[in-house]
Design an enzyme around this catalytic site. Sequence first.
Site, PDB file in Angstrom:
ATOM      1  CG  ASP A 264      -1.605   1.319   1.449  1.00 46.81           C
ATOM      2  OD1 ASP A 264      -2.276   1.769   0.504  1.00 46.81           O
ATOM      3  OD2 ASP A 264      -1.473   1.900   2.535  1.00 46.81           O
ATOM      4  CD  GLU A 282      -1.932   3.629   5.172  1.00 45.64           C
ATOM      5  OE1 GLU A 282      -1.141   3.430   6.109  1.00 45.64           O
ATOM      6  OE2 GLU A 282      -1.735   4.466   4.279  1.00 45.64           O
ATOM      7  CD  GLU A 283      -7.344   6.089   5.025  1.00 45.79           C
ATOM      8  OE1 GLU A 283      -6.691   7.129   5.124  1.00 45.79           O
ATOM      9  OE2 GLU A 283      -7.491   5.484   3.942  1.00 45.79           O
TER      10      GLU A 283
END
Length: 468
Positions: A264, A282-283
């Site tokens: 990522d 990413e979250e």
Amino acid sequence: MEKREDLETILPYLPLKIQDSSLSWPSPNLVEILEAMTKGPSHSGVDSGQSLSDSISDMRQTLSLTSYLSSSALQGYALFFDERMSKEESRRWFNEVLPAMACLLLRFPSLLELHYLNSDNLINGTKTGLRVLGPNKAGIVFLSQELIGALLSCSFFCLFPVDDRGSNHLPIINFDKLFGSLINTGQNEHQENKIKCIIHYFQRLSSCIPPGFVSFERKILSLEQGSSILDESFWRKSTVNLCPVEVHTCGLIEDQCVEALEVDFANKNLGGGALRKGCVQEEIRFMINPELIVGMLFLPTMEVTEAIEAVGAERFSHYTGYSSSFRFSGVSQYKLESLLRETSKALCGFLHVCKNQSNAQCIDHEDGVGVATGNWGCGAYGGDPELKSLLQWLAVSQAKRPLMSYYTFGFEALQNLNQVTELVVSKGWTVGDLWKKLVKYSNQRLNIKKRREPKLGLFDWLISSQSA
């Protein structure tokens, strides 16, 4: 414990203290709150979102935490558990999950001590203890999933001191901003679903603590490597052969079936906006693999020639959508082990004790008694109501109960439940026959998830397969 260099770097960011050469909670009052919480709502009084919010404030006060916890954060906790959860799910949370988290927190000091005792011998000659892995300092930290559970419980209750985190380039670690976003964000359904992922993680933890480890490694190109790689001539003069490439026009990185590094490139701060309003690549990964969040405790901002590698973080949730359309869709409920867990749990509850145990003292109050049930795990936990209803039917039948009264609570997905049960009965299927159909459908759903093809609901699938 006093002379450990690794512990000294992280201790200012933990809610613990060293006393008589041991780690402990600094406040007897906090221990009392946690002990009461382990005994359930009847002892702690924590039986709602509002009382949980009040308890979080009390716990922080016992630790003399000076950082301000916004009113929106406390309102967010109250809102989620009082209004965004069903009564059944809320009852389970306060009676089962929260006491388990409190128990884990009571053991947190001893778990951390055990971690340090074992860390010196985990890899010969390599430090693996919990510590701040700052910029330009390559290193690795190994944490048990149990210890991670305790650390993330601290995040849930907002117990980490945060005064010096920003100045040392450490990301936020408490969950106050995450819950506060429910109040501060107009269209916040994706934020609510991020929280559902976290809630599901703690629910899983309360029933079974995984026995594994997760490692976090700060990887740094050496000064010589870093300076040359940043030079255009390094790449221009390279004679290394190009590797094979596979192009996938559908699917997701986290759903791939072959072993590979999953990369990522998003934010120089680990986790990005996971604990704020962010909800992209990413979250989302940090929500479905919540153990990754703990890295935000001790890994400051990355430099240009640095990367962070995490190994062993378990995936606890599935999802649909992206950004504002992100939705929690539960655990991998279509896997065989999940089907077995659901039916076994239901069978245990539905069994007629007197008919299934050789106990001469058994008093039979249940002869001819059926089962009244409903949409287990189909609210905040994202279960498939069509699958859950038929799994319960299997268990009720296997328990040889005379009937199942199923309350759909108006779920649109269950409007054809009568039609499906009548179809199955008309075919003369046994429990085993229906079980085979559910396993076949579930396997197809797992494959569809990987290919991202349109899915057919279980009821429609059963009806169409019998009319074909």
